[in-house]
Design an enzyme around this catalytic site. Structure first.
Site, mmCIF file in Angstrom:
data_model
loop_
_atom_site.group_PDB
_atom_site.id
_atom_site.type_symbol
_atom_site.label_atom_id
_atom_site.label_comp_id
_atom_site.label_asym_id
_atom_site.label_seq_id
_atom_site.Cartn_x
_atom_site.Cartn_y
_atom_site.Cartn_z
ATOM 1 N N GLY A 171 18.340 8.985 -35.650
ATOM 2 C CA GLY A 171 17.758 9.958 -34.280
ATOM 3 C C GLY A 171 18.493 9.058 -32.671
ATOM 4 N N ALA A 172 19.140 7.608 -33.045
ATOM 5 C CA ALA A 172 20.165 7.776 -31.646
ATOM 6 C C ALA A 172 20.919 8.330 -30.995
ATOM 7 C CB ALA A 172 20.336 5.649 -31.801
ATOM 8 N N GLY A 206 0.684 -1.060 -0.062
ATOM 9 C CA GLY A 206 -0.319 0.046 -0.133
ATOM 10 C C GLY A 206 0.474 1.289 -0.179
ATOM 11 N N GLY A 207 0.012 2.081 0.772
ATOM 12 C CA GLY A 207 1.398 3.498 0.949
ATOM 13 C C GLY A 207 2.692 2.706 0.959
HETATM 14 C C1 HXC Z 1 -1.883 -1.971 11.544
HETATM 15 C C2 HXC Z 1 -0.892 -4.169 10.401
HETATM 16 C C3 HXC Z 1 -1.220 -3.502 9.538
HETATM 17 C C4 HXC Z 1 -1.870 -2.951 9.192
HETATM 18 C C5 HXC Z 1 -0.377 -6.163 9.906
HETATM 19 N N1 HXC Z 1 -0.250 -5.317 10.723
HETATM 20 N N2 HXC Z 1 0.202 -4.478 8.802
HETATM 21 N N3 HXC Z 1 -1.896 -3.550 11.992
HETATM 22 N N4 HXC Z 1 -2.229 -1.654 10.438
HETATM 23 N N5 HXC Z 1 -1.679 -2.263 8.072
HETATM 24 C C6 HXC Z 1 -0.338 -6.262 12.499
HETATM 25 C C7 HXC Z 1 -0.309 -7.358 12.209
HETATM 26 O O1 HXC Z 1 -2.248 -7.275 13.174
HETATM 27 C C8 HXC Z 1 0.744 -8.216 12.941
HETATM 28 O O2 HXC Z 1 -0.103 -7.584 14.695
HETATM 29 C C9 HXC Z 1 2.140 -7.635 13.090
HETATM 30 O O3 HXC Z 1 2.131 -6.349 12.435
HETATM 31 C C10 HXC Z 1 2.338 -9.103 11.746
HETATM 32 O O4 HXC Z 1 1.567 -8.574 10.556
HETATM 33 P P1 HXC Z 1 1.597 -10.084 10.432
HETATM 34 O O5 HXC Z 1 0.499 -10.291 9.276
HETATM 35 O O6 HXC Z 1 1.276 -11.940 11.459
HETATM 36 O O7 HXC Z 1 2.678 -10.057 9.726
HETATM 37 P P2 HXC Z 1 2.926 -11.276 7.992
HETATM 38 O O8 HXC Z 1 2.498 -12.396 8.118
HETATM 39 O O9 HXC Z 1 4.666 -10.933 7.866
HETATM 40 O O10 HXC Z 1 2.985 -10.154 7.019
HETATM 41 C C11 HXC Z 1 2.891 -9.082 6.593
HETATM 42 C C12 HXC Z 1 1.824 -8.369 5.746
HETATM 43 C C13 HXC Z 1 0.619 -8.242 5.924
HETATM 44 C C14 HXC Z 1 2.510 -8.805 4.330
HETATM 45 C C15 HXC Z 1 2.578 -6.693 5.413
HETATM 46 O O11 HXC Z 1 0.477 -7.733 7.763
HETATM 47 C C16 HXC Z 1 -0.569 -7.346 5.831
HETATM 48 O O12 HXC Z 1 -0.894 -7.783 4.079
HETATM 49 N N6 HXC Z 1 -0.729 -6.530 6.192
HETATM 50 C C17 HXC Z 1 -2.090 -5.838 5.350
HETATM 51 C C18 HXC Z 1 -1.160 -4.563 4.538
HETATM 52 C C19 HXC Z 1 -1.831 -3.642 3.840
HETATM 53 O O13 HXC Z 1 -2.846 -4.264 3.294
HETATM 54 N N7 HXC Z 1 -1.802 -2.311 4.485
HETATM 55 C C20 HXC Z 1 -2.431 -1.609 3.654
HETATM 56 C C21 HXC Z 1 -2.691 -1.205 2.659
HETATM 57 S S1 HXC Z 1 -3.428 0.886 2.574
HETATM 58 P P3 HXC Z 1 0.871 -8.501 15.986
HETATM 59 O O14 HXC Z 1 -0.313 -7.791 17.187
HETATM 60 O O15 HXC Z 1 -0.268 -10.262 15.740
HETATM 61 O O16 HXC Z 1 1.639 -8.153 16.001
HETATM 62 C C22 HXC Z 1 -2.508 1.826 2.460
HETATM 63 C C23 HXC Z 1 -2.910 3.101 2.524
HETATM 64 C C24 HXC Z 1 -2.189 4.219 1.914
HETATM 65 O O17 HXC Z 1 -1.866 1.366 2.852
HETATM 66 C C25 HXC Z 1 -2.449 4.504 0.116
HETATM 67 C C26 HXC Z 1 -1.332 6.113 0.379
HETATM 68 C C27 HXC Z 1 -1.582 6.040 -1.166
#
Ligand code: HXC
Length: 520
Positions: A408-409, A173-174
């Site tokens: 051109g290159a 994401g971001g």
């Molecule tokens: C809050 C989050 C989080 C998030 C992960 N965690 N992503 N908490 N916000 N976005 C937390 C989990 O709950 C977990 O907490 C810890 O981080 C580790 O995550 P896991 O899933 O256990 O780790 P892993 O299996 O290694 O997977 C990592 C990951 C996955 C691939 C990053 O967590 C994931 O897909 N997260 C969501 C990604 C996402 O969709 N983000 C939002 C994008 S939107 P605990 O307490 O168990 O340790 C965005 C918008 C911005 O970013 C746009 C701007 C242009």
């Protein structure tokens, strides 16, 4: 009763120890088990020993949604500060995956913004170590706002201070868009990922089944998408190479070109290059061998090594002067320019120009790659980027035509006409509108009409030979002053070092404008 000094000191010590623990020992162990260092370990390995000064160690978030008030980590999941790399000052932030997966909230974003502002105001490079699940879901729009404030600063910093991103975990994401706006992206094989949406979302929306690695792994972004610049085997390799890159970069824009003396003499002859370029102009050779021969101590740091390999971009020093090298690679696709090689080189040229790094361009190019894939993909628009980038550059520019410079290159590859300072050619240089075969087919169509078999072959060979005699050399261009000097290949290094020394104070101003409009 008031606390004693001793008690206050020991409270500070406790807090400092607490901050070091991030999200706790279990999560640190998980990080280590995955072959990853913690946020603080990465900083300690990247910076010169004992040079790190941390900012905002005790910052906490204010979020009360989803029970977040019960989870507070000192520093809020990102470590920020300043330090030195090989004695050079840098600012940096390191995202801590052990705290909410490194996810970004408002307090965290403010810490990054503060360190970026510090870097911009004090003209020092900023390095981001990224390991983050993106926007912190519990903080909602505040985390989106936080990202936008960072993106805005990435743009303000662009061309002012070098910005480097190390991707050292899953970045979603971001978390990918800020690195995307920085100058160089490092990725670690098998442990770092970049994607706008992960495999699960891809499956739901497009029904494609794709692994995390295939979608956004280090190889994907270094070989296919061109998003990343350096593919590193592990985190140690990544941190070491980031230090190496820093050694080639100035701290900010408007720094003077300086010479760093080293033990490689500028009078070292390049005897290997004497007969290196094949006489048969259809025969490929490896341009990297020429580069390695001429640069100081054979030290060349190649950027985007595995992407658009028909062009080579990277940093080196010649005679102690840092240079950005852009070179056609005749060993791949005959060195032609296509969409990917044009955009790759254009961005590299603009980086060098923004940071006053002289450009050395090595040319062996048969032209732009023809075909519907290229035309439909917009080779006109993308090729124009490289033409634009070289044309707007005001840094010292030295161009050497080793063999072909066609069509051109020829114009695009830092020709005299778009303001290169010194244009050189080997005696093997060939400068023409096109290669002999194609040219003869067009301009002697009538002479060849009606001829068949041996008669056709004989006439064609004669016409090709005449054309080659006329154009397959650098002397027409030299007679017009478009080539300043035809040099002996064994003198390449010496010549380039001498010219760089004369060009170091070059000062060219362009007409005042808000900004140009590069074809995007
Ligand atoms: C809050 C989050 C989080 C998030 C992960 N965690 N992503 N908490 N916000 N976005 C937390 C989990 O709950 C977990 O907490 C810890 O981080 C580790 O995550 P896991 O899933 O256990 O780790 P892993 O299996 O290694 O997977 C990592 C990951 C996955 C691939 C990053 O967590 C994931 O897909 N997260 C969501 C990604 C996402 O969709 N983000 C939002 C994008 S939107 P605990 O307490 O168990 O340790 C965005 C918008 C911005 O970013 C746009 C701007 C242009």
């Amino acid at each position: 009763m008031a606390f004693t000094n001793e008690e206050k000191r020991s409270y500070l010590q406790e807090q400092n120890q607490q901050a070091r623990l991030g999200g706790g020992e279990a999560r640190i162990k998980r990080q280590h088990d995955q072959g990853k260092y913690t946020a603080l370990e990465r900083i300690e390995k990247l910076l010169d020993p004992n040079s790190f000064i941390e900012f905002d160690k005790f910052v906490k978030h204010n979020c009360t949604s989803f029970g977040m008030e019960k989870t507070q980590y000192l520093g809020d999941g990102v470590i920020t500060g300043i330090g030195k790399i090989n004695g050079k000052q840098v600012a940096l932030f390191s995202q801590d995956f052990t705290c909410w997966g490194g996810a970004l909230g408002m307090a965290y974003a403010k810490k990054i913004c503060k360190i970026m502002d510090f870097a911009i105001e004090n003209k020092i490079p900023v390095i981001g170590i990224n390991d983050s699940g993106g926007a912190r879901i519990q903080e909602g729009v505040e985390s989106l706002a936080g990202y936008a404030e960072i993106f805005h600063r990435n743009v303000q910093a662009s061309g002012v201070i070098p910005q480097i991103s190390l991707i050292m975990g899953p970045c979603a994401g971001g978390a990918v868009y800020s690195p995307a706006m920085t100058d160089f992206i490092f990725m670690v094989d098998k442990t770092s990922y970049m994607f706008v949406t992960g495999p699960e979302v891809v499956k739901t929306v497009t029904h494609e089944e794709v692994t995390k690695d295939e979608l956004g792994g280090a190889s994907t972004h270094n070989e296919k998408s061109g998003v990343a610049h350096f593919l590193c085997s592990d985190e140690d390799d990544c941190l070491e190479r980031a230090r190496e890159l820093l050694s080639f970069l100035p701290s900010g824009n408007f720094t003077k070109i300086t010479q760093e003396k080293n033990n490689d003499s500028i009078n070292r002859e390049n005897s290997k290059l004497k007969d290196f370029v094949p006489v048969n102009s259809k025969k490929p050779y490896d341009m990297k061998e020429i580069i390695m021969e001429i640069v100081d101590n054979n030290h060349f740091l190649e950027s985007q090594k595995d992407f658009a390999k028909n062009i080579i971009c990277g940093f080196a020093r010649v005679g102690g002067y840092k240079v950005g090298i852009v070179a056609n690679q005749p060993a791949i696709l005959a060195g032609c320019l296509d969409i990917d090689s044009s955009t790759k080189a254009a961005r590299f040229v603009r980086f060098c120009d923004a940071f006053n790094i002289p450009l050395l361009t090595l040319v062996d190019v048969p032209g732009f790659l023809p075909g519907t894939t290229q035309e439909y993909g917009g080779i006109i628009r993308h090729g124009a980027k490289l033409l634009y980038a070289f044309s707007e550059a005001t840094v010292p520019m030295i161009t050497l035509i080793t063999r072909k410079a066609y069509g051109g290159a020829y114009d695009v590859m830092a020709s005299k006409h778009i303001d290169a300072d010194i244009n050189l050619a080997y005696p093997t240089g060939e400068i023409a509108v096109m290669g002999a075969d194609g040219a003869v087919n067009i301009i002697f169509r009538n002479e060849l009409k009606g001829l068949e078999g041996d008669a056709f072959d004989k006439k064609k060979a004669e016409l090709v030979e005449n054309y080659e005699k006329e154009f397959a050399n650098p002397y027409k261009a030299a007679a017009l002053g478009y080539v300043d000097e035809v040099i002996y290949p064994e003198q390449t290094r010496t010549k380039i070092a001498q010219y760089l020394d004369f060009l170091k104070n070059k000062d060219v101003q362009r007409p005042n404008r808000k900004h140009g409009n590069i074809p995007l």
